[in-house]
Scaffold this active site. Structure first.
Site, PDB file in Angstrom:
ATOM      1  N   ASP A  64       0.902  -1.466  -0.145  1.00 34.38           N
ATOM      2  CA  ASP A  64      -0.022   0.104  -0.025  1.00 34.38           C
ATOM      3  C   ASP A  64       0.798   1.236   0.145  1.00 34.38           C
ATOM      4  O   ASP A  64       1.642   1.168   0.710  1.00 34.38           O
ATOM      5  CB  ASP A  64      -1.076   0.026   1.450  1.00 34.38           C
ATOM      6  CG  ASP A  64      -1.613  -1.077   1.564  1.00 34.38           C
ATOM      7  OD1 ASP A  64      -1.376  -2.028   1.096  1.00 34.38           O
ATOM      8  OD2 ASP A  64      -2.139  -1.273   2.800  1.00 34.38           O
ATOM      9  N   GLU A  80     -10.482  -2.275   4.627  1.00 40.63           N
ATOM     10  CA  GLU A  80      -8.967  -1.735   4.751  1.00 40.63           C
ATOM     11  C   GLU A  80      -8.900  -0.430   4.056  1.00 40.63           C
ATOM     12  O   GLU A  80      -9.673   0.164   3.340  1.00 40.63           O
ATOM     13  CB  GLU A  80      -8.127  -2.751   3.952  1.00 40.63           C
ATOM     14  CG  GLU A  80      -8.005  -4.049   4.533  1.00 40.63           C
ATOM     15  CD  GLU A  80      -7.051  -5.128   4.144  1.00 40.63           C
ATOM     16  OE1 GLU A  80      -6.479  -5.913   4.858  1.00 40.63           O
ATOM     17  OE2 GLU A  80      -6.742  -5.084   3.026  1.00 40.63           O
TER      18      GLU A  80
HETATM   19  C1  FRU Z   1      -3.921  -3.529   2.757  1.00 31.08           C
HETATM   20  C2  FRU Z   1      -3.218  -3.903   4.044  1.00 31.08           C
HETATM   21  C3  FRU Z   1      -3.675  -3.004   5.056  1.00 31.08           C
HETATM   22  C4  FRU Z   1      -2.461  -3.253   6.270  1.00 31.08           C
HETATM   23  C5  FRU Z   1      -1.326  -3.415   5.217  1.00 31.08           C
HETATM   24  C6  FRU Z   1      -0.223  -4.230   5.696  1.00 31.08           C
HETATM   25  O1  FRU Z   1      -3.241  -4.128   1.458  1.00 31.08           O
HETATM   26  O2  FRU Z   1      -3.610  -5.330   4.428  1.00 31.08           O
HETATM   27  O3  FRU Z   1      -4.772  -3.131   5.822  1.00 31.08           O
HETATM   28  O4  FRU Z   1      -2.181  -2.084   7.085  1.00 31.08           O
HETATM   29  O5  FRU Z   1      -1.789  -3.882   3.991  1.00 31.08           O
HETATM   30  O6  FRU Z   1       0.746  -4.613   5.139  1.00 31.08           O
END
Ligand code: FRU
Length: 518
Positions: free
Chosen positions: A57, A239
């Site tokens: 992300d 998320e």
């Molecule tokens: C989304 C996610 C978020 C989390 C991160 C962990 O892709 O699962 O919810 O903070 O990636 O790397």
């Protein structure tokens, strides 16, 4: 002596088996940033990708003192997901990126998961001074030990600040600032300044809904509301939320937009980002529609969020151009994954309803050079063009969707097909012969979508083709399909294969590499 040899033997066995588990680590030589040539197979030429190792992300998107910062979920020891850090790059124009040192490392409270960043202009935290206001990042701490022990309170929210425009960071000694009362998935804080209330607002996600908070100093937070248990898509965990107000084009109205990524449960399985249009009264969100809306109908645009403090008052979005369904298996070597091109978000009213559009930022045009495209042949509806290895291609045109239609991009041997079926009013994408597909079972699943485009006449398309991706924007970004592809040689043919008599205003331009300037 025997014990010592035994201990060394045991250590070596454990060490070697751990190394094997982490896959390709042996082949990952740590190149110095200066020696990177950004010319590996599948290396994007006009998208951001991490210099080396694993990325997911985008995090902490904030503009400050001349720089757009891009922090990102980063694991600097492998090309699969691992203990998360925040990697860092910055740009003056959102096109050319400079890699910077890792910003945040895991600590005793946990890995550093996704989050956001703000400029604390009034120094409400007291971390800086009025003359030198701090950048403040808010992120999720993920305590792996807690997760493995079967606890539910292993994700909490922490903050850190920087007084040198993002180069170095200090974590707040009072962390966590938002503890967890036992919610299994409790993460991805988005913070922003709410002008009308003169307060900081925080939105985070709690499994199947969002929670809102407010604060005067970014350290003490009061919950103000919750939204979502009975709204939107729920095929997976919620998320990476985002929340902002946008004007509706050609009107004097403005609406609040809520972005929620969901994994799995996207319109074509796996990861995707939904949006809601409605109102935010400073405490909670109320949507004005019941249907489910998607930012992107492709498979590869996830966890996207927008910039805080954008200097031109634009709402700029960047997504992770991958999908948890196969993101850890894509066939790259020393790094893995990239971001979408930065896109400007806008709202458009169609009939009674307001929709979210996303389209490449206007400065992207500075990378395209129409005169450089050479059409080598136009034969039986196949247009071949010359592009160098270091260039992308932008193709734009208009057409009427009168009947079943197909276009494709590819080479003599490979094709990614985009089609429209009139009877069912469906668009589809076929990656089954797009290039390398065997790295994951579900990469080549057909993609089908029935998005809302009211008018099938005079449909405008813009397609951006990089070494390993195709971004398709329909009607100024009302419908978008972002997809990765892994062809063994660059796509240099455009096929108008079925049912399309007349393509109008066709323009094909090369896109300059942002990593190899002439
Ligand atoms: C989304 C996610 C978020 C989390 C991160 C962990 O892709 O699962 O919810 O903070 O990636 O790397």
């Amino acid at each position: 002596m025997l014990y010592r040899s035994l201990a060394i033997f045991l250590w070596l066995t454990i060490f070697l088996s751990c190394r094997q588990e982490t896959g390709n680590i042996e082949s990952l030589k740590e190149p110095s940033l200066d020696s990177l040539d950004y010319n590996e197979k599948f290396r994007p030429q006009f998208h951001f990708s991490p210099p080396t190792h694993w990325m997911n992300d985008p995090n902490g998107l904030v503009y400050n003192n001349g720089y757009y910062h891009l922090f990102y979920q980063y694991y600097p020891e492998d090309i699969v997901w691992g203990p998360m850090h925040w990697g860092h790059a910055r740009s003056k124009d959102l096109l050319h990126w400079e890699n910077r040192a890792i910003a945040l490392y895991p600590d005793s409270l946990g890995y550093i998961f996704s989050g956001s960043a703000v400029v604390d202009k009034t120094n409400s935290t007291g971390f800086g001074t009025n003359e030198n206001p701090p950048l403040v990042a808010m992120y999720t701490y993920h305590l792996d030990k807690g997760a493995k022990a079967g606890r539910h309170d292993f994700q909490t929210q922490g903050i850190a600040y920087s007084l040198d425009n993002g180069e170095t960071w200090t974590k707040f000694e009072g962390n966590p600032v938002v503890p967890n009362s036992g919610i299994h998935d409790f993460r991805d804080p988005k913070v922003f300044w709410h002008e009308e209330m003169q307060k900081w607002v925080l939105i985070l996600v709690a499994g199947d809904h969002a929670i809102f908070y407010q604060s005067d100093n970014l350290k003490n937070w009061q919950e103000t509301g919750r939204f979502g248990k009975n709204a939107g898509a729920h095929g997976g965990v919620w998320e990476c939320p985002d929340l902002f107000k946008l004007p509706v084009s050609n009107s004097d109205e403005a609406k609040w937009v809520l972005l929620i990524s969901i994994n799995p449960g996207g319109p074509n399985q796996g990861s995707a980002t939904q949006y809601f249009i409605g109102d935010f009264d400073g405490k909670t969100f109320t949507p004005e529609h019941n249907d489910i809306r998607w930012v992107d109908f492709g498979r590869d645009n996830y966890a996207g969020i927008t910039y805080n403090n954008e200097p031109n008052n634009e709402r700029i979005f960047i997504g992770w151009m991958s999908n948890w369904d196969y993101g850890q298996q894509t066939p790259t070597t020393t790094w893995r994954s990239s971001m979408t091109v930065p896109r400007e978000l806008s709202l458009e009213k169609i009939g009674e309803h307001v929709y979210l559009k996303n389209y490449p930022v206007s400065q992207f045009q500075t990378l395209t050079a129409e005169e450089k495209v050479v059409l080598t042949s136009v034969q039986d509806s196949i247009i071949s063009f010359e592009r160098s290895d270091f260039e992308g291609v932008e193709i734009s045109f208009q057409l009427n969707l009168d009947g079943d239609s197909e276009i494709a991009l590819g080479t003599e041997n490979y094709k990614t097909i985009f089609g429209f079926k009139k009877e069912t009013n469906e668009f589809y994408v076929d990656r089954s012969n797009s290039g390398q597909i065997d790295f994951a079972d579900n990469f080549a699943n057909p993609l089908i979508t029935s998005p809302n485009i009211t008018d099938k006449n005079n449909v405008k398309l813009k397609i951006l083709v990089d070494r390993a991706s195709i971004e398709l924007f329909i009607d100024g970004g009302l419908v978008v399909l972002t997809n990765q592809v892994f062809p063994s040689s660059i796509y240099d043919q455009f096929f108008i294969t079925e049912g399309i008599d007349a393509i109008e205003n066709l323009k094909i331009s090369t896109i300059k590499s942002v990593w190899h300037e002439e």
